[in-house]
Design a protein around this motif. Structure first.
Motif, mmCIF file in Angstrom:
data_model
loop_
_atom_site.group_PDB
_atom_site.id
_atom_site.type_symbol
_atom_site.label_atom_id
_atom_site.label_comp_id
_atom_site.label_asym_id
_atom_site.label_seq_id
_atom_site.Cartn_x
_atom_site.Cartn_y
_atom_site.Cartn_z
ATOM 1 N N ALA A 6 -64.296 8.779 9.733
ATOM 2 C CA ALA A 6 -64.503 9.681 11.088
ATOM 3 C C ALA A 6 -65.418 9.972 11.449
ATOM 4 O O ALA A 6 -66.096 10.097 12.549
ATOM 5 N N THR A 7 -66.922 9.631 11.059
ATOM 6 C CA THR A 7 -67.725 9.923 11.561
ATOM 7 C C THR A 7 -69.082 8.408 11.657
ATOM 8 O O THR A 7 -69.845 8.293 12.039
ATOM 9 N N SER A 8 -68.105 7.402 11.140
ATOM 10 C CA SER A 8 -68.663 6.040 11.800
ATOM 11 C C SER A 8 -67.641 5.065 13.105
ATOM 12 O O SER A 8 -68.196 4.118 14.053
ATOM 13 N N VAL A 9 -66.301 6.073 12.859
ATOM 14 C CA VAL A 9 -65.317 4.586 13.531
ATOM 15 C C VAL A 9 -65.155 5.453 15.286
ATOM 16 O O VAL A 9 -65.345 6.519 14.949
ATOM 17 N N PRO A 10 -65.382 5.040 16.030
ATOM 18 C CA PRO A 10 -65.083 5.653 17.154
ATOM 19 C C PRO A 10 -63.933 5.963 17.358
ATOM 20 O O PRO A 10 -62.919 5.530 17.145
ATOM 21 N N ASN A 11 -63.448 6.982 18.325
ATOM 22 C CA ASN A 11 -61.956 7.645 18.216
ATOM 23 C C ASN A 11 -61.706 8.080 17.327
ATOM 24 O O ASN A 11 -59.659 8.459 17.289
ATOM 25 N N GLY A 16 -59.450 11.481 12.425
ATOM 26 C CA GLY A 16 -59.896 11.782 10.478
ATOM 27 C C GLY A 16 -59.613 13.099 10.081
ATOM 28 O O GLY A 16 -59.025 12.999 9.246
ATOM 29 N N ALA A 17 -59.417 14.423 11.710
ATOM 30 C CA ALA A 17 -59.426 15.841 10.720
ATOM 31 C C ALA A 17 -57.787 15.966 10.266
ATOM 32 O O ALA A 17 -57.493 16.613 9.274
ATOM 33 N N ARG A 18 -57.153 15.228 11.196
ATOM 34 C CA ARG A 18 -56.161 16.209 10.888
ATOM 35 C C ARG A 18 -55.285 14.673 9.977
ATOM 36 O O ARG A 18 -54.483 15.605 9.159
ATOM 37 N N LEU A 19 -56.019 14.064 9.727
ATOM 38 C CA LEU A 19 -55.467 13.709 8.589
ATOM 39 C C LEU A 19 -55.745 14.329 7.079
ATOM 40 O O LEU A 19 -54.900 14.349 6.000
ATOM 41 N N CYS A 20 -57.030 14.833 7.245
ATOM 42 C CA CYS A 20 -57.287 15.897 6.411
ATOM 43 C C CYS A 20 -56.345 17.467 6.050
ATOM 44 O O CYS A 20 -56.413 17.910 5.027
ATOM 45 N N ASN A 21 -55.865 17.892 7.325
ATOM 46 C CA ASN A 21 -55.030 18.829 7.072
ATOM 47 C C ASN A 21 -54.085 18.100 6.311
ATOM 48 O O ASN A 21 -53.657 19.491 5.210
ATOM 49 N N TYR A 22 -52.971 17.059 6.992
ATOM 50 C CA TYR A 22 -51.753 16.444 6.066
ATOM 51 C C TYR A 22 -52.447 16.680 4.225
ATOM 52 O O TYR A 22 -51.800 17.071 3.796
ATOM 53 N N GLN A 42 -66.744 20.443 -0.015
ATOM 54 C CA GLN A 42 -67.773 20.083 -0.566
ATOM 55 C C GLN A 42 -68.695 18.817 -0.550
ATOM 56 O O GLN A 42 -69.752 19.035 -0.112
ATOM 57 N N ARG A 43 -68.176 17.701 -0.096
ATOM 58 C CA ARG A 43 -68.856 16.739 1.009
ATOM 59 C C ARG A 43 -69.322 17.072 1.706
ATOM 60 O O ARG A 43 -70.423 16.871 2.333
ATOM 61 N N CYS A 44 -68.199 17.498 2.573
ATOM 62 C CA CYS A 44 -69.049 18.062 4.259
ATOM 63 C C CYS A 44 -70.355 18.727 3.827
ATOM 64 O O CYS A 44 -71.552 19.026 4.695
ATOM 65 N N ARG A 45 -70.487 19.779 2.812
ATOM 66 C CA ARG A 45 -71.604 20.923 2.533
ATOM 67 C C ARG A 45 -73.096 19.251 2.224
ATOM 68 O O ARG A 45 -74.163 20.254 2.376
ATOM 69 N N THR A 46 -73.035 18.644 1.659
ATOM 70 C CA THR A 46 -73.938 17.801 1.834
ATOM 71 C C THR A 46 -74.504 17.069 3.073
ATOM 72 O O THR A 46 -75.652 16.888 3.009
ATOM 73 N N GLU A 47 -73.564 16.757 3.874
ATOM 74 C CA GLU A 47 -73.985 16.260 5.113
ATOM 75 C C GLU A 47 -75.345 17.806 6.118
ATOM 76 O O GLU A 47 -75.578 17.913 6.593
ATOM 77 N N PHE A 68 -70.808 13.485 12.929
ATOM 78 C CA PHE A 68 -71.142 13.878 11.733
ATOM 79 C C PHE A 68 -70.559 15.570 12.373
ATOM 80 O O PHE A 68 -68.963 16.618 12.125
ATOM 81 N N VAL A 69 -71.508 16.493 13.061
ATOM 82 C CA VAL A 69 -70.837 17.816 13.697
ATOM 83 C C VAL A 69 -69.609 17.660 14.855
ATOM 84 O O VAL A 69 -69.048 18.538 14.660
ATOM 85 N N LEU A 70 -69.988 16.739 15.308
ATOM 86 C CA LEU A 70 -68.380 16.719 16.083
ATOM 87 C C LEU A 70 -66.791 16.246 15.174
ATOM 88 O O LEU A 70 -66.158 16.990 15.518
ATOM 89 N N PHE A 71 -66.874 15.731 13.688
ATOM 90 C CA PHE A 71 -66.346 15.617 13.579
ATOM 91 C C PHE A 71 -65.361 17.332 12.647
ATOM 92 O O PHE A 71 -64.663 17.467 12.363
ATOM 93 N N LEU A 72 -66.395 17.476 12.297
ATOM 94 C CA LEU A 72 -66.846 18.787 11.513
ATOM 95 C C LEU A 72 -65.626 20.197 13.097
ATOM 96 O O LEU A 72 -65.539 20.823 12.450
ATOM 97 N N ALA A 73 -66.466 19.472 13.574
ATOM 98 C CA ALA A 73 -65.903 20.493 15.046
ATOM 99 C C ALA A 73 -63.751 20.300 15.174
ATOM 100 O O ALA A 73 -63.480 21.162 15.495
#
Length: 247
Positions: A6-11, A16-22, A42-47, A68-73
């Motif tokens: 989600a933080t390295s592959v464009p678009n 990735g966020a929708r998949l996390c929700n599922y 917990q993993r996001c907290r590390t970043e 990472f910031v835009l993924f968290l958004a």
């Protein structure tokens, strides 16, 4: 792996966020070391905890942090949590986390950090402000004041300062949200501060995101068109260019 994608592959940040929700609603983890949502956060907290160092790092470090910031958004907008009464809620911990990420970006006001802050606020600003207002907090007023101070004092480029001012205009129009009593008029970049809000995000050859709001949009978009080759193995009429028997 999912966060890396989600933080390295464009678009991929939205998907990735929708998949996390599922997965947070359907994936069972065994042994029980915590549910998927807890492990994800917990993993996001590390970043997240490295935010101050990341905003002051080299160009590569900052670019990874901005992704990472835009993924968290996107995660804040798409991760659904059920409240005690069964109501669907957003993760409050992400709401507070985005506030601190904005603080980190504005604390080192170089161009790339400020552009990331603009994109974050264009994506989540209306939702964040509504959530803060419900709690009686004026966090968005403080952010807007900080933006105005950056425009006055920071040594950033003229184009970035223009982007910041357009963001302030966008917020002053209630984030461009249309009310039924408003008279119709054709939207243009000059009369509608929300003109670029729903524009798609594209990526340069090195993975840097850009939208129509960026100052050098035309140049980057032309480069994108020149390098795009969606169907390399087929002629325009659909004829397969591979030789018979080739895989």
């Amino acid at each position: 792996l999912l966060i890396w994608k989600a933080t390295s592959v464009p678009n991929f940040s939205y998907l990735g966020a929708r998949l996390c929700n599922y997965l947070s609603h359907h994936l069972t983890i065994s042994p029980q070391s915590g549910n998927f949502r807890q492990l994800l956060l917990q993993r996001c907290r590390t970043e997240y905890e490295n935010r101050d160092e990341a905003t002051r790092g080299d160009e590569t470090t900052r670019k990874q942090f901005h992704a990472f910031v835009l993924f968290l958004a996107e995660l804040y907008l798409n991760l659904e949590i059920k409240g005690t009464k069964g109501q669907v809620m957003r993760a409050e911990i992400l709401q507070e986390g985005l506030r601190e990420l904005l603080n980190a970006l504005f604390s080192n006001p170089v161009d790339s950090n400020l552009i990331c802050a603009v994109k974050l606020l264009k994506l989540t600003g209306s939702v964040l402000e509504d959530a803060w207002k419900e709690k009686g907090k004026n966090d968005m007023e403080e952010i807007i004041q900080r933006i105005e101070n950056v425009v006055l004092d920071a040594n950033c480029s003229r184009d970035v300062k223009h982007m910041l001012l357009k963001l302030v205009e966008l917020r002053s129009s209630n984030w461009g949200r249309v009310h039924g009593t408003s008279p119709y008029r054709e939207a243009t970049p000059e009369n509608d501060p929300n003109y670029f809000m729903n524009e798609p995000t594209f990526y340069t050859s090195d993975g840097v995101p850009f939208t129509a709001a960026d100052p050098d949009y035309q140049e980057k978009y032309q480069e994108l068109l020149e390098r795009e080759d969606l169907f390399p193995d087929y002629e325009e009429n659909g004829t397969d260019l591979l030789a018979p028997g080739d895989l």
